[in-house]
Write an enzyme that holds these catalytic residues in place. Structure first.
Site, PDB file in Angstrom:
ATOM      1  N   SER A 144       0.867  -1.190   0.000  1.00  0.00           N
ATOM      2  CA  SER A 144       0.000   0.000   0.000  1.00  0.00           C
ATOM      3  C   SER A 144       0.897   1.231   0.000  1.00  0.00           C
ATOM      4  O   SER A 144       2.065   1.142   0.412  1.00  0.00           O
ATOM      5  CB  SER A 144      -0.856  -0.005   1.273  1.00  0.00           C
ATOM      6  OG  SER A 144      -1.450   1.261   1.474  1.00  0.00           O
ATOM      7  N   TYR A 157      -1.887  -1.044  10.612  1.00  0.00           N
ATOM      8  CA  TYR A 157      -2.054  -1.323   9.177  1.00  0.00           C
ATOM      9  C   TYR A 157      -0.823  -0.874   8.385  1.00  0.00           C
ATOM     10  O   TYR A 157      -0.268  -1.639   7.591  1.00  0.00           O
ATOM     11  CB  TYR A 157      -3.305  -0.614   8.646  1.00  0.00           C
ATOM     12  CG  TYR A 157      -3.495  -0.802   7.159  1.00  0.00           C
ATOM     13  CD1 TYR A 157      -3.893  -2.036   6.647  1.00  0.00           C
ATOM     14  CD2 TYR A 157      -3.263   0.235   6.249  1.00  0.00           C
ATOM     15  CE1 TYR A 157      -4.052  -2.235   5.282  1.00  0.00           C
ATOM     16  CE2 TYR A 157      -3.418   0.054   4.889  1.00  0.00           C
ATOM     17  CZ  TYR A 157      -3.816  -1.190   4.410  1.00  0.00           C
ATOM     18  OH  TYR A 157      -3.966  -1.379   3.049  1.00  0.00           O
TER      19      TYR A 157
HETATM   20  N1  NAP Z   1      -8.779  -0.039  -1.069  1.00  0.00           N
HETATM   21  C1  NAP Z   1      -7.695   0.664  -0.770  1.00  0.00           C
HETATM   22  O1  NAP Z   1      -7.766   1.911  -0.663  1.00  0.00           O
HETATM   23  C2  NAP Z   1      -6.367  -0.037  -0.634  1.00  0.00           C
HETATM   24  C3  NAP Z   1      -5.200   0.733  -0.756  1.00  0.00           C
HETATM   25  C4  NAP Z   1      -3.957   0.101  -0.630  1.00  0.00           C
HETATM   26  C5  NAP Z   1      -3.892  -1.262  -0.392  1.00  0.00           C
HETATM   27  N2  NAP Z   1      -5.052  -1.984  -0.270  1.00  0.00           N
HETATM   28  C6  NAP Z   1      -4.914  -3.422  -0.015  1.00  0.00           C
HETATM   29  O2  NAP Z   1      -5.530  -4.115  -1.076  1.00  0.00           O
HETATM   30  C7  NAP Z   1      -5.921  -5.419  -0.642  1.00  0.00           C
HETATM   31  C8  NAP Z   1      -7.343  -5.696  -1.085  1.00  0.00           C
HETATM   32  O3  NAP Z   1      -8.220  -4.816  -0.405  1.00  0.00           O
HETATM   33  P1  NAP Z   1      -9.495  -4.151  -1.107  1.00  0.00           P
HETATM   34  O4  NAP Z   1      -9.212  -2.706  -1.211  1.00  0.00           O
HETATM   35  O5  NAP Z   1      -9.900  -4.879  -2.314  1.00  0.00           O
HETATM   36  O6  NAP Z   1     -10.534  -4.311   0.104  1.00  0.00           O
HETATM   37  P2  NAP Z   1     -11.813  -5.236   0.278  1.00  0.00           P
HETATM   38  O7  NAP Z   1     -12.809  -4.940  -0.810  1.00  0.00           O
HETATM   39  O8  NAP Z   1     -12.245  -5.042   1.689  1.00  0.00           O
HETATM   40  O9  NAP Z   1     -11.261  -6.714   0.058  1.00  0.00           O
HETATM   41  C9  NAP Z   1     -10.567  -7.412   1.050  1.00  0.00           C
HETATM   42  C10 NAP Z   1     -10.629  -8.896   0.736  1.00  0.00           C
HETATM   43  O10 NAP Z   1      -9.921  -9.603   1.766  1.00  0.00           O
HETATM   44  C11 NAP Z   1     -10.752 -10.682   2.200  1.00  0.00           C
HETATM   45  N3  NAP Z   1     -10.496 -11.016   3.584  1.00  0.00           N
HETATM   46  C12 NAP Z   1     -10.614 -10.198   4.675  1.00  0.00           C
HETATM   47  N4  NAP Z   1     -10.357 -10.887   5.805  1.00  0.00           N
HETATM   48  C13 NAP Z   1     -10.063 -12.167   5.417  1.00  0.00           C
HETATM   49  C14 NAP Z   1      -9.727 -13.351   6.121  1.00  0.00           C
HETATM   50  N5  NAP Z   1      -9.630 -13.366   7.468  1.00  0.00           N
HETATM   51  N6  NAP Z   1      -9.502 -14.483   5.410  1.00  0.00           N
HETATM   52  C15 NAP Z   1      -9.609 -14.493   4.062  1.00  0.00           C
HETATM   53  N7  NAP Z   1      -9.922 -13.396   3.342  1.00  0.00           N
HETATM   54  C16 NAP Z   1     -10.151 -12.251   4.012  1.00  0.00           C
HETATM   55  C17 NAP Z   1     -12.166 -10.175   2.019  1.00  0.00           C
HETATM   56  O11 NAP Z   1     -13.064 -11.269   1.863  1.00  0.00           O
HETATM   57  P3  NAP Z   1     -14.045 -11.859   2.980  1.00  0.00           P
HETATM   58  O12 NAP Z   1     -14.524 -10.712   3.831  1.00  0.00           O
HETATM   59  O13 NAP Z   1     -15.116 -12.508   2.163  1.00  0.00           O
HETATM   60  O14 NAP Z   1     -13.208 -12.853   3.734  1.00  0.00           O
HETATM   61  C18 NAP Z   1     -12.049  -9.418   0.702  1.00  0.00           C
HETATM   62  O15 NAP Z   1     -12.210 -10.298  -0.378  1.00  0.00           O
HETATM   63  C19 NAP Z   1      -5.717  -5.421   0.876  1.00  0.00           C
HETATM   64  O16 NAP Z   1      -4.493  -6.075   1.176  1.00  0.00           O
HETATM   65  C20 NAP Z   1      -5.611  -3.938   1.222  1.00  0.00           C
HETATM   66  O17 NAP Z   1      -4.848  -3.727   2.382  1.00  0.00           O
HETATM   67  C21 NAP Z   1      -6.268  -1.390  -0.390  1.00  0.00           C
END
Ligand code: NAP
Length: 263
Positions: A144, A157
């Site tokens: 990130s 985080y």
């Molecule tokens: N969105 C942003 O602004 C942003 C920016 C930088 C980095 N990121 C990173 O990008 C990645 C994806 O995030 P996203 O933005 O797509 O958010 P998101 O829509 O909340 O997706 C997160 C995913 O992780 C899964 N997850 C959460 N807890 C879990 C667990 N205990 N076991 C297995 N799966 C789990 C969730 O599925 P379930 O709830 O169905 O398990 C969901 O599919 C993350 O690593 C996040 O830190 C996001």
């Protein structure tokens, strides 16, 4: 150059929403079989049928909580028992918490570290050796822009993401085959469920999740292998400044952006 991914198998963690869903769609569109992992099976099943409607690939759904102890080893064992070989690993599952550290729930902190750090390292350890032995593989570890500076209001985080980036860049430096590639991908604020789960709102520009994946797919196809990919020119400039300005100044600016008011 477009890398041929036809018939390869990609494991995508956190495929039930946001960036993970988009990775699954993009990789299947390139002919890769996909293994979709997350906790919400209904979401994974819906994505699986969407993918099957558009691509002639195998889709496997695995409901799995990756923050549980031994979660990665169990997933590895499950895939081994079905003789599923993983050629592409997208370590994407992760979550954050918008809160002052002293107000954070300790069990949530434990799960955040277990998912963002331990499961990611364990899955890399499980599948990277096979990729090296077969002389083909891609590992994308999602860091990130929060990895480039400490973030008051998201202390745990940001620290987990700094770990992910440092770990991945170091492993990149250990790989000697040009056909095995390891990347740390750092998106900035992205449209997904991330901020709902974190308990807050994104500040500034928010990129579509598809753009994050498009950026990464371009790097996968590139002849040049780079350890660290930052999504978006504005984020690249911010990261450059964050790593060069005095820490106190950078942390104060981050606090203005993310620190919730005292309750
Ligand atoms: N969105 C942003 O602004 C942003 C920016 C930088 C980095 N990121 C990173 O990008 C990645 C994806 O995030 P996203 O933005 O797509 O958010 P998101 O829509 O909340 O997706 C997160 C995913 O992780 C899964 N997850 C959460 N807890 C879990 C667990 N205990 N076991 C297995 N799966 C789990 C969730 O599925 P379930 O709830 O169905 O398990 C969901 O599919 C993350 O690593 C996040 O830190 C996001």
């Amino acid at each position: 150059m477009t890398r041929d991914l036809t018939g390869k198998t990609a494991l995508i963690t956190g495929a039930s929403s946001g960036i993970g869903s988009e990775f699954a769609i993009a990789l299947a569109a390139r002919g890769a079989n996909v293994v979709l992992v997350a906790r919400r099976k209904d979401r994974l099943d819906a994505l699986a049928s969407e993918i099957r409607d558009h691509a002639r690939v195998n889709v496997v759904v695995v409901r799995h909580d990756l923050s549980a102890a031994n979660a990665a080893a169990e997933l590895e064992g499950n895939l081994r028992s079905t003789r599923t070989q993983i050629d592409i690993l997208i370590n994407n599952a992760g979550f954050g918490t918008l809160s002052r550290f002293v107000n954070e729930n300790r069990y949530r902190v434990r799960d955040e570290i277990a998912l963002n750090v331990s499961a990611l390292v364990d899955l890399t350890a499980a599948f990277l050796p096979g990729m090296i032995a077969r002389d083909f593989g891609i590992v994308v570890n999602i860091a990130s822009t929060a990895s480039f500076q400490p973030v008051p209001g998201m202390a745990v985080y940001a620290a987990t993401k700094a770990f992910v980036r440092s770990f991945t860049e170091a492993v990149w430096g250990e790989i000697e085959s040009p056909n095995v590639r390891v990347f740390a991908l750092s998106p900035g604020a992205t449209e997904s469920e991330f901020f709902d789960v974190a308990g807050g709102k994104a500040s500034g520009t928010v990129a579509p999740a598809r753009d994050v994946v498009t950026t990464m797919m371009r790097q996968i196809d590139s002849r040049r292998s780079r350890p660290s990919i930052i999504v978006g020119s504005r984020n690249r400039i911010m990261a450059w400044f964050s790593s060069r300005l005095p820490t106190a100044m950078v942390v104060r600016v981050a606090a203005k952006m993310f620190l919730p008011p005292v309750k």
